[in-house]
Design a protein around this motif. Sequence first.
Motif, PDB file in Angstrom:
ATOM      1  N   ASN A   1       0.802  -1.227   0.000  1.00 44.16           N
ATOM      2  CA  ASN A   1       0.000   0.000   0.000  1.00 44.16           C
ATOM      3  C   ASN A   1       0.835   1.277   0.000  1.00 44.16           C
ATOM      4  O   ASN A   1       0.508   2.254   0.664  1.00 44.16           O
ATOM      5  CB  ASN A   1      -0.967   0.003   1.190  1.00 44.16           C
ATOM      6  N   HIS A   2       1.903   1.266  -0.770  1.00 41.55           N
ATOM      7  CA  HIS A   2       2.672   2.487  -1.016  1.00 41.55           C
ATOM      8  C   HIS A   2       2.408   2.890  -2.461  1.00 41.55           C
ATOM      9  O   HIS A   2       2.987   2.334  -3.391  1.00 41.55           O
ATOM     10  CB  HIS A   2       4.165   2.257  -0.779  1.00 41.55           C
ATOM     11  N   PRO A   3       1.514   3.856  -2.672  1.00 40.60           N
ATOM     12  CA  PRO A   3       1.051   4.142  -4.034  1.00 40.60           C
ATOM     13  C   PRO A   3       2.067   4.847  -4.922  1.00 40.60           C
ATOM     14  O   PRO A   3       1.933   4.844  -6.138  1.00 40.60           O
ATOM     15  CB  PRO A   3      -0.167   5.044  -3.797  1.00 40.60           C
ATOM     16  N   ILE A   4       3.082   5.488  -4.334  1.00 42.56           N
ATOM     17  CA  ILE A   4       4.037   6.236  -5.144  1.00 42.56           C
ATOM     18  C   ILE A   4       5.039   5.269  -5.757  1.00 42.56           C
ATOM     19  O   ILE A   4       5.709   4.498  -5.055  1.00 42.56           O
ATOM     20  CB  ILE A   4       4.754   7.305  -4.297  1.00 42.56           C
ATOM     21  N   CYS A   5       5.144   5.310  -7.066  1.00 43.45           N
ATOM     22  CA  CYS A   5       6.023   4.377  -7.768  1.00 43.45           C
ATOM     23  C   CYS A   5       7.492   4.714  -7.508  1.00 43.45           C
ATOM     24  O   CYS A   5       7.860   5.868  -7.267  1.00 43.45           O
ATOM     25  CB  CYS A   5       5.741   4.414  -9.264  1.00 43.45           C
TER      26      CYS A   5
ATOM     27  N   GLN B   1       4.316  -2.759  -6.534  1.00 47.57           N
ATOM     28  CA  GLN B   1       5.484  -1.918  -6.825  1.00 47.57           C
ATOM     29  C   GLN B   1       6.351  -2.507  -7.935  1.00 47.57           C
ATOM     30  O   GLN B   1       6.858  -1.780  -8.792  1.00 47.57           O
ATOM     31  CB  GLN B   1       6.320  -1.726  -5.554  1.00 47.57           C
ATOM     32  N   ASP B   2       6.509  -3.816  -7.911  1.00 43.33           N
ATOM     33  CA  ASP B   2       7.439  -4.443  -8.860  1.00 43.33           C
ATOM     34  C   ASP B   2       6.871  -4.562 -10.272  1.00 43.33           C
ATOM     35  O   ASP B   2       7.613  -4.471 -11.254  1.00 43.33           O
ATOM     36  CB  ASP B   2       7.843  -5.834  -8.356  1.00 43.33           C
ATOM     37  N   TYR B   3       5.527  -4.767 -10.386  1.00 43.81           N
ATOM     38  CA  TYR B   3       4.985  -5.107 -11.701  1.00 43.81           C
ATOM     39  C   TYR B   3       3.870  -4.178 -12.189  1.00 43.81           C
ATOM     40  O   TYR B   3       3.519  -4.231 -13.374  1.00 43.81           O
ATOM     41  CB  TYR B   3       4.445  -6.542 -11.690  1.00 43.81           C
ATOM     42  N   ALA B   4       3.304  -3.364 -11.316  1.00 40.20           N
ATOM     43  CA  ALA B   4       2.104  -2.620 -11.726  1.00 40.20           C
ATOM     44  C   ALA B   4       2.195  -1.122 -11.488  1.00 40.20           C
ATOM     45  O   ALA B   4       1.218  -0.416 -11.746  1.00 40.20           O
ATOM     46  CB  ALA B   4       0.878  -3.179 -10.998  1.00 40.20           C
ATOM     47  N   CYS B   5       3.291  -0.627 -11.014  1.00 40.45           N
ATOM     48  CA  CYS B   5       3.406   0.792 -10.707  1.00 40.45           C
ATOM     49  C   CYS B   5       4.538   1.399 -11.545  1.00 40.45           C
ATOM     50  O   CYS B   5       5.695   0.986 -11.373  1.00 40.45           O
ATOM     51  CB  CYS B   5       3.679   0.985  -9.212  1.00 40.45           C
TER      52      CYS B   5
ATOM     53  N   THR C   1       7.915  -1.311 -19.094  1.00 34.34           N
ATOM     54  CA  THR C   1       8.887  -2.294 -18.615  1.00 34.34           C
ATOM     55  C   THR C   1       8.925  -2.260 -17.097  1.00 34.34           C
ATOM     56  O   THR C   1       9.026  -1.190 -16.481  1.00 34.34           O
ATOM     57  CB  THR C   1      10.279  -1.973 -19.176  1.00 34.34           C
ATOM     58  N   ASP C   2       8.839  -3.423 -16.455  1.00 33.68           N
ATOM     59  CA  ASP C   2       8.839  -3.478 -14.999  1.00 33.68           C
ATOM     60  C   ASP C   2       9.972  -4.383 -14.515  1.00 33.68           C
ATOM     61  O   ASP C   2      10.843  -4.800 -15.286  1.00 33.68           O
ATOM     62  CB  ASP C   2       7.478  -3.951 -14.479  1.00 33.68           C
TER      63      ASP C   2
END
Length: 787
Positions: A102-106, A115-119, A129-130
């Motif tokens: 729940n840390h919305p800032i990428c 964080q790793d795949y969707a932000c 690219t993630d």
Amino acid sequence: MFSPRILTILLLLFIAINSNLSAQQSTTGPVPPPGTDRGLMPTTRSQFVIPDVPAYIWKHGCGPTAVGMVIGFWDMVGPDLVPGDASTQTPAVNAMIAYDSNHPICGQPYSDHYQDYACPIDYSPALYTDRSETGGAHADNCVADYMKTSQSLYSNRYGWSWFSDIPAGFLGYVNQAAPGITPVVNNYDYWGFSFENYKNQIDQMRPVVLLVDTDGDGSTDHFVAGIGYDDVAMTYGIRDTWDQGIHWYAWREIGAGVTWGIYGVTTFGGIDWTKPYVVLDSAQFLNSSGDAFNDIGDTIQVYLYLKNYGQDANNTLITLSSNDPAIIFHTQSIYFEVIPGSGAQTNNLGIPLEYIIPDLGNPSYDSIYVTINSDDSAYIKTFGFEEIVGRARVLIVDDDRGFYYENIYWGDLYQKDVPAHVHEKLIEGSPSLSLMSQYNTVIWYTGDSTLDFLQPEDISVMKDYLDGGGNLFLTGQGLAGELNTEDPDFLANYIHAGYGGVNFWYIHNGVAGSPIGDGLHIRYYSGSNQAFNLSQKINALEGAVPAFQFANTGGGYSALSYAGDYKVVFFTFGYEAIANDLPNYDYRDVVISRVLSFLDAWAVPPCHDSDNDGFGDPGHPENACETDNCPYAYNPDQADGDGDGVGDACDNCPSINNTSQTNSDGDIFGDVCDNCPFAINNDQVNSDGDSHGDSCDNCIHVNNEDQADANSNGIGDVCEYICGDANGSATINILDVTFLINYLYKAGPPPDPQESGDANGNGSINLLDVTYLIGYLYKGGPAPMCP
């Protein structure tokens, strides 16, 4: 040298070419796309649903959410797979589906699925690219990780997953949560998995995951959890990841024009039961009158067929209940000392449960509940279904030749709480007069087939039904032209319509004065099968009233109503094609209410109307009356001067369109017409005539629209003053004393602003302010302190 992404795509293509299962993907997001068929159907005895499959809402992908529901179910009946209670969507459940800190800032130093795949989120057509490609991702720890959901290396945008990765998602997580278990997971395409195969899985209490095409464009787009079936309607029941309801769709192969067509199914097994699990396998309701109608005073005997898939259930009490206090129970509970497990069946054939049909005015659907309580309340399960209470007044003749429009008609009537029986003509043949005569109203629809619509026996029985005073709603494209050729007498003398030729337009406007169409504007939904060459206009004959007309120039009439010794509503298009979710157009909900009211489908037209003005409260889809634009303010004229859908009688800005009715300060004025939207001021006093009321104006007596306040002290620049500087000279001296004396005793001009002369700050200007200034100037007194 190929990049990792290209290699992955080549691998998927290799699988597609060398396997019966081509790689297919989900592409939907967290809400259903506009226009999606929601598959709402009443609960019936022909439906069988696995109880307790949790209804999880979309969490970073429909694929992991659907698989998560299967895992949640097995956690509830078998080994511990999720910490805590998995029956609701707890933080632990969300972590099982797709772990998110729940840390919305990428770009933060956190490493989780999001964080790793969707932000940042990459909605189509973007593909960012993630960390699946750049490295640095966390170790897989949730279903979404194991399924490669959202990972760019596998060409997955945000929330997307591949069908071929479902087994890896389930197995990976279960092996992580309970290493000693060896589950079995299999993928099947539609052609290798029949409806009977699906029923077998559900009968064994094994929820499945299906990959479907929700919009009928021929491409897969959504994963769902399959939890039930209807053997009569041949439909599958699902939890769709978008809400907590159960949705029903026809079991059909994926294809262009086939909404909710099925591409593939994933089954799950190999997990043992560790608790009792008693389910209601089926129920039989026997009517004391022996017919198909539950009339007032009839006694209904209920026989339950139970199956226990888990361990033995001890000291079991089974109780029947209803949400309707008018239902009287004769025998409401039965007791079983032991209900054997391991799939054993139990019933109450010797001791039926019984209730009596009450007089409800209108027939309706009532919820009936069966509660199973065993092992000193360690196991409690409640099963619900809906039964018709009272004599059904509506017969639906399903004449669409194998299409599935009955779901729309039955579902719309269900929303209106109008019980109906369905006669499927393809299977049962043309209905008999004896059958139709048992119903006050018959809805006969022909769908959109281009074959010969009505047979001579169909027309004959409709004539006889109308001759007997029946009420008929006949709807379908092409009917006017066919009847004009095959039986012009029926068209002219029973339907009271004349054939007007071919005309097509997708928008229809209601005709003023029509009991059906007055004031309405309807259109077909995108993709509806209303053929150009079968779209026809009509003339209204001999007392018939036009209801709708095509909206194109010279379009002509498309519907009518007639009231005489019988009543008819006739649509030259399919009612099922009317859009039910387009802004600026009226919904089928309004149309069917008017049709049912006109045809006397209700014994007493229902209308929940709190203010008794003849218009119904919102939130009651069963209302026959139209929705009140002021549900708690009496306004039979429904006046709405600004056209925002909120009546003048309750509109907080009756002259300005403000559908939201936002009112931040809670006074009687909405923000868009409140001169102080964040300060309560019901009097709206505005002394200086700018647009800011006195309660929020930083210069009450000086017009200053811009409210400029350079020093941010709450006093507008145009009325900024020095306290005690009564004459406005920018300094305090003896001249201010004489200015105040001249104002008070010689009718001199007032201080400007007036507050500058209130040196002692007591709210008024008098001799005390004069002496206060003298004390300040000549006796070392305190400085002026204006309010």
